[in-house]
Design a protein around this motif. Structure first.
Motif, PDB file in Angstrom:
ATOM      1  N   CYS A   9      68.858  -1.430   4.350  1.00 32.62           N
ATOM      2  CA  CYS A   9      68.541  -2.351   5.442  1.00 32.62           C
ATOM      3  C   CYS A   9      68.398  -1.601   6.755  1.00 32.62           C
ATOM      4  N   ALA A  10      69.132  -0.496   6.891  1.00 36.32           N
ATOM      5  CA  ALA A  10      69.041   0.311   8.113  1.00 36.32           C
ATOM      6  C   ALA A  10      67.771   1.136   8.118  1.00 36.32           C
ATOM      7  N   SER A  11      67.471   1.766   6.992  1.00 34.16           N
ATOM      8  CA  SER A  11      66.237   2.551   6.874  1.00 34.16           C
ATOM      9  C   SER A  11      66.053   2.944   5.414  1.00 34.16           C
ATOM     10  N   THR A  12      64.790   3.010   4.996  1.00 34.70           N
ATOM     11  CA  THR A  12      64.482   3.380   3.622  1.00 34.70           C
ATOM     12  C   THR A  12      63.893   4.785   3.569  1.00 34.70           C
ATOM     13  N   PRO A  13      64.083   5.481   2.444  1.00 34.38           N
ATOM     14  CA  PRO A  13      63.373   6.763   2.289  1.00 34.38           C
ATOM     15  C   PRO A  13      61.873   6.512   2.191  1.00 34.38           C
ATOM     16  N   MET A  14      61.094   7.421   2.726  1.00 31.94           N
ATOM     17  CA  MET A  14      59.643   7.265   2.649  1.00 31.94           C
ATOM     18  C   MET A  14      59.157   7.523   1.225  1.00 31.94           C
ATOM     19  N   VAL A  18      53.457   8.931   0.656  1.00 33.18           N
ATOM     20  CA  VAL A  18      53.261   8.609   2.076  1.00 33.18           C
ATOM     21  C   VAL A  18      53.602   9.820   2.938  1.00 33.18           C
ATOM     22  N   VAL A  19      54.655  10.537   2.561  1.00 31.49           N
ATOM     23  CA  VAL A  19      55.008  11.773   3.272  1.00 31.49           C
ATOM     24  C   VAL A  19      53.856  12.764   3.193  1.00 31.49           C
ATOM     25  N   GLU A  20      53.280  12.905   1.994  1.00 29.31           N
ATOM     26  CA  GLU A  20      52.162  13.834   1.810  1.00 29.31           C
ATOM     27  C   GLU A  20      50.959  13.421   2.656  1.00 29.31           C
ATOM     28  N   THR A  21      50.650  12.131   2.643  1.00 26.94           N
ATOM     29  CA  THR A  21      49.511  11.634   3.421  1.00 26.94           C
ATOM     30  C   THR A  21      49.715  11.889   4.905  1.00 26.94           C
ATOM     31  N   MET A  22      50.899  11.575   5.388  1.00 26.10           N
ATOM     32  CA  MET A  22      51.175  11.722   6.823  1.00 26.10           C
ATOM     33  C   MET A  22      51.115  13.200   7.237  1.00 26.10           C
ATOM     34  N   THR A  23      51.630  14.067   6.380  1.00 27.35           N
ATOM     35  CA  THR A  23      51.610  15.506   6.672  1.00 27.35           C
ATOM     36  C   THR A  23      50.176  16.015   6.788  1.00 27.35           C
ATOM     37  N   GLU A  24      49.327  15.607   5.850  1.00 23.54           N
ATOM     38  CA  GLU A  24      47.929  16.037   5.876  1.00 23.54           C
ATOM     39  C   GLU A  24      47.208  15.500   7.102  1.00 23.54           C
ATOM     40  N   LEU A  25      47.480  14.251   7.450  1.00 23.86           N
ATOM     41  CA  LEU A  25      46.814  13.650   8.616  1.00 23.86           C
ATOM     42  C   LEU A  25      47.224  14.336   9.912  1.00 23.86           C
ATOM     43  N   MET A  26      48.478  14.752  10.005  1.00 20.04           N
ATOM     44  CA  MET A  26      48.924  15.444  11.222  1.00 20.04           C
ATOM     45  C   MET A  26      48.226  16.791  11.364  1.00 20.04           C
ATOM     46  N   LYS A  27      47.852  17.386  10.235  1.00 23.17           N
ATOM     47  CA  LYS A  27      47.137  18.667  10.280  1.00 23.17           C
ATOM     48  C   LYS A  27      45.662  18.479  10.617  1.00 23.17           C
ATOM     49  N   LEU A  28      45.064  17.425  10.062  1.00 24.41           N
ATOM     50  CA  LEU A  28      43.611  17.282  10.122  1.00 24.41           C
ATOM     51  C   LEU A  28      43.108  16.352  11.220  1.00 24.41           C
ATOM     52  N   HIS A  29      43.843  15.312  11.520  1.00 25.62           N
ATOM     53  CA  HIS A  29      43.354  14.284  12.450  1.00 25.62           C
ATOM     54  C   HIS A  29      44.283  14.181  13.660  1.00 25.62           C
ATOM     55  N   TYR A  30      44.179  15.156  14.529  1.00 30.85           N
ATOM     56  CA  TYR A  30      45.010  15.203  15.727  1.00 30.85           C
ATOM     57  C   TYR A  30      44.270  14.684  16.954  1.00 30.85           C
ATOM     58  N   ALA A  31      42.992  14.363  16.811  1.00 29.00           N
ATOM     59  CA  ALA A  31      42.207  13.895  17.962  1.00 29.00           C
ATOM     60  C   ALA A  31      42.682  12.505  18.402  1.00 29.00           C
ATOM     61  N   ASN A  32      42.477  12.218  19.674  1.00 30.02           N
ATOM     62  CA  ASN A  32      42.788  10.902  20.218  1.00 30.02           C
ATOM     63  C   ASN A  32      41.756   9.902  19.696  1.00 30.02           C
ATOM     64  N   ALA A  33      42.238   8.828  19.085  1.00 30.96           N
ATOM     65  CA  ALA A  33      41.316   7.858  18.480  1.00 30.96           C
ATOM     66  C   ALA A  33      40.462   7.136  19.506  1.00 30.96           C
ATOM     67  N   SER A  34      40.828   7.216  20.789  1.00 26.32           N
ATOM     68  CA  SER A  34      40.020   6.573  21.830  1.00 26.32           C
ATOM     69  C   SER A  34      38.958   7.499  22.409  1.00 26.32           C
ATOM     70  N   ALA A  35      38.968   8.764  21.977  1.00 22.12           N
ATOM     71  CA  ALA A  35      37.990   9.734  22.492  1.00 22.12           C
ATOM     72  C   ALA A  35      36.592   9.403  21.973  1.00 22.12           C
ATOM     73  N   LEU A  36      35.576   9.778  22.755  1.00 24.82           N
ATOM     74  CA  LEU A  36      34.198   9.449  22.418  1.00 24.82           C
ATOM     75  C   LEU A  36      33.548  10.439  21.450  1.00 24.82           C
ATOM     76  N   HIS A  37      34.157  11.610  21.271  1.00 23.78           N
ATOM     77  CA  HIS A  37      33.532  12.600  20.396  1.00 23.78           C
ATOM     78  C   HIS A  37      33.763  12.263  18.921  1.00 23.78           C
ATOM     79  N   ARG A  38      33.143  13.081  18.061  1.00 26.87           N
ATOM     80  CA  ARG A  38      33.145  12.789  16.624  1.00 26.87           C
ATOM     81  C   ARG A  38      34.559  12.759  16.038  1.00 26.87           C
ATOM     82  N   SER A  39      35.417  13.693  16.459  1.00 25.72           N
ATOM     83  CA  SER A  39      36.779  13.719  15.915  1.00 25.72           C
ATOM     84  C   SER A  39      37.551  12.461  16.298  1.00 25.72           C
ATOM     85  N   GLY A  40      37.314  11.988  17.527  1.00 26.07           N
ATOM     86  CA  GLY A  40      37.944  10.737  17.952  1.00 26.07           C
ATOM     87  C   GLY A  40      37.445   9.558  17.138  1.00 26.07           C
TER      88      GLY A  40
END
Length: 390
Positions: A9-14, A18-40
């Motif tokens: 109830c306090a917190s669950t293990p991930m 999901v851990v793998e997905t989040m790790t990969e996204l932090m490596k690959l998709h660091y651009a600001n989603a509001s930016a106008l360029h392609r990475s955004g």
């Protein structure tokens, strides 16, 4: 010695994926989603895809999903955002007596600012009577906030009955704190009569610091944060792209496996109830198994050793590698009796001596047998503390 973690109830293990997905996204998709360029733009596509996924799992429309930093922000945004948006000067809100601190403290702050507040009583199981709610509604009522599953006892509120009752009052909106319910208890956004519903990722196998708020189409909220125009102008701040995508994936996994996981946890809960019934010093707070599916979530059992301080039991169990908690994690360092148990009509001894055991997907019948054995051992070593009435 293996640790047995019974504090979901306090917190669950991930979820590992999901851990793998989040790790990969932090490596690959660091651009600001509001930016106008392609990475955004690529990052924003991920956000939009995650929004659609969350909406699908919750039975909502994508434009009804607002991403937040977690359950506390979702509850505050729902309550303050709606109250502050209301045009009338005389405002009234109603909350139950057993809400999480992120709702009650928010309500108290609004009360100090002039909003009239009504606290609804609950019965011995911790449930609101919809008739009491109807009696409390008046012409100035703006909002009703009642949680779906209680974070201390696991009690399920009659959400659909409450929603149907509120439907007779078009000027009233219904907010539900669903943080302990998602992935464990069924919910029908389309038919339960709910206007706002809060969720928190780390309660269903997602990352901490991520949540969402469902807001029925057509409802306007005053933002808590001023800044950019993210989340349709309701929640400013740079999108946490890895967290958002990870949350959507965790919600999908929790939703797809909910039925089988519920069955397993109900079995474990009944097993533990049987063990507790053989320990005369312990009493169960909330549903004891009868009609449990309508009354209590499958993953929580709250028990008391009247007269014994909960931290004594918790630390004794921890020495035996059993990790449990008292009250909510947000209130666990407080030495005051549980306000939830007091509201349910229990005396201060019982409300002060409660511990919360909350299951997860990793637990087995063998694990619960170990828990029961060590609970018996700890209780046998303890004697009620002498009350200090000074």
């Amino acid at each position: 010695m293996k640790n047995y973690y019974y504090d979901h109830c306090a917190s669950t293990p991930m979820w590992p994926t999901v851990v793998e997905t989040m790790t990969e996204l932090m490596k690959l998709h660091y651009a600001n989603a509001s930016a106008l360029h392609r990475s955004g733009a690529e990052a924003m596509k991920l956000v939009d895809r995650a929004r659609s996924s969350v909406a699908e799992r919750m039975g909502a429309k994508p434009n009804e999903v607002i991403f937040t930093s977690g359950g506390t922000e979702s509850n505050n945004l729902a309550i303050k955002g709606l109250i502050n948006q209301a045009a009338r000067t005389a405002k009234h809100m109603i909350v139950s007596a057993v809400e999480h601190a992120s709702v009650t403290e928010c309500a108290k702050q609004l009360e100090a600012a002039g909003v009239r507040l009504t606290i609804l009583p609950v019965d011995r199981l911790g449930r609101v009577n919809p008739k009491d709610l109807v009696s409390a509604i008046d012409k100035d009522t703006v909002l009703v906030s009642v949680m779906h599953v209680n974070n201390e006892t696991g009690t399920i509120q009659p959400i659909r009955e409450i929603g149907q009752a509120i439907a007779a009052f078009p000027h009233v909106k219904f907010h539900v704190d669903g943080i302990q319910a998602i992935g464990r208890v069924p919910f029908d956004w389309a038919n339960d009569g709910v206007h706002l519903y809060s969720g928190s990722a780390h309660k269903f196998g997602g990352p901490k610091g991520m949540g969402f708020l469902l807001v029925k189409e057509g409802i306007d909220l005053t933002p808590l944060l001023n800044g950019g125009s993210q989340e349709s102008g309701v929640r400013s701040g740079t999108h946490n792209v890895p967290g958002i995508v990870a949350m959507s994936q965790a919600l999908r996994l929790a939703s797809e496996s909910m039925d089988s996981r519920r069955e397993k946890m109900y079995l474990l809960r009944r097993q533990l109830l049987s063990i507790v019934s053989e320990i005369p010093e312990l009493v169960v707070n909330g549903a004891n198994g009868e009609g449990e599916r309508e009354i209590t979530a499958p993953h929580v059992l709250n028990i008391s050793y009247p007269g014994m301080r909960p931290e004594v039991i918790i630390h004794m169990l921890e020495k035996h590698s059993i990790l449990v908690s008292s009250q909510s994690a947000c209130s666990s360092k407080s030495l005051r009796p549980s306000k939830v148990l007091l509201a349910m009509g229990f005396d201060a001894d019982r409300a002060s001596g409660s511990i919360r055991i909350s299951f997860g997907d990793e637990h087995t019948e063998e694990d619960v047998a170990v828990l029961g054995e060590r609970l018996r051992t700890v209780v046998a070593k303890l004697k009620p503390l002498e009350r200090n009435d000074k």
